[in-house]
Design a protein around this motif. Structure first.
Motif: not given
Length: 324
Positions: A237-254
């Motif tokens: 759960l924690i790794p899945m949520m962390s990975i999802g949050a990181l890629y969400l931030l990457i998408a917002l930055q792009l």
């Protein structure tokens, strides 16, 4: 207390008899009598199931295909990264770690799984082999999850904070992170490993059943259930949520970078061009000044040529460069 002579009576089955030919039985129930009428192997099979899996052949073919393709692909990945210096990037080091974890499963875990499908019991590798098998699967699973999470964090820094990557994502730093991930994975695999061991059927009729030994849970079930819940929390759960949050931030930055206002984008582009143009001009200008300072007698002939060259490149008058 009843005495039965196995050599002269069909009851019990001869497989229950000792080498002396005599077996002492007492306090027998109807179920015990039914068990004694069957062989030891049938008794063990009633509790453990068939010794060989009925789906062994199709699973074996599938495992062999996975073994060949996975071993070849991961071995090539490790070879390319290790032999070519240009491929030793921080991201590729994480890929190398993932490839090693896959090879460990393919080379050590998959043969054990195939053997258990061929012969579910007894487990011939002993208690140490059972610990090794359990720890291997747990450690590799945890290491894979942590490696993928680390790769996601590295991609986040590269996209959102690109200036930090050169100082943070060095080869030495990545190696230390990978070693730490494997150590943490090994330590986290130990609790579940300690709950497993050789599990045999309880003794009956004064006999033990070593042929029923399997590698399985030997501690209370509630402890194993609690450990499974903790593992699901910290390694799913924690790794899945962390990975999802990181890629969400990457998408917002792009998204922000690709939808900049036209004026801001033009201003940024012009500013970048000026900086690059100034760097190129500086590269041309400074070495020439050094030569002039070393050889003053060439100042009149070379200085004028350089001045006109810089004026032609920068579209600025010569006297502007002489006073910079």
């Amino acid at each position: 207390m009843l005495h039965y002579n196995c050599s002269s009576s069909p009851f019990p089955d001869p497989s229950w008899c000792l080498e002396s030919g005599e077996r002492i039985l007492e306090n027998l129930s109807l179920e015990d009598v039914a068990d004694l009428c069957e062989s030891r192997s049938v008794y063990v099979e009633n509790f453990r199931g068939p010794r060989r899996s009925p789906h062994f052949l199709p699973i074996c073919v599938s495992y062999l295909i996975i073994f060949c393709v996975g071993s070849l692909g991961n071995a090539l990945t490790c070879t390319v990264i290790m032999r070519h210096r240009s491929m030793r990037t921080p991201t590729n080091f994480y890929l190398l770690s993932l490839a090693i974890s896959d090879l460990l499963v393919l080379l050590f875990g998959l043969p054990l799984e195939l053997y258990e499908l061929w012969s579910n019991y007894p487990f011939l590798l002993g208690t140490g082999g059972c610990y090794f098998k359990t720890c291997l699967f747990e450690m590799v699973c945890f290491a894979s999850v942590l490696n993928v999470t680390a790769v996601s964090a590295e991609r986040y820094l590269a996209v959102v904070h690109p200036l930090r990557v050169k100082h943070v994502m060095t080869h030495g730093h990545v190696r230390r992170v990978i070693v730490t991930l494997w150590i943490v994975s090994f330590l986290c695999a130990l609790p579940n490993t300690s709950l497993h061991g050789l599990n045999m059927l309880p003794p009956k009729f004064g006999q033990s059943f070593p042929e029923s030994a399997v590698c399985g849970l030997v501690k209370p079930t509630w402890i194993y259930g609690l450990l499974v819940q903790l593992t699901a929390l910290f390694f799913f759960l924690i790794p899945m949520m962390s990975i999802g949050a990181l890629y969400l931030l990457i998408a917002l930055q792009l998204h922000r970078e690709t939808h900049l206002p036209q004026d801001n984008a033009t201003a940024w582009h012009q500013g970048a061009q000026k900086i690059r143009h100034r760097q190129v001009t500086k590269m041309l200008y400074e070495p020439t000044l050094e030569n002039l300072s070393v050889n003053p007698r060439y100042e009149s002939c070379i200085g004028g040529g350089v001045c006109h060259l810089l004026g032609a490149v920068s579209h600025r008058p010569c006297h502007v460069w002489l006073h910079r």
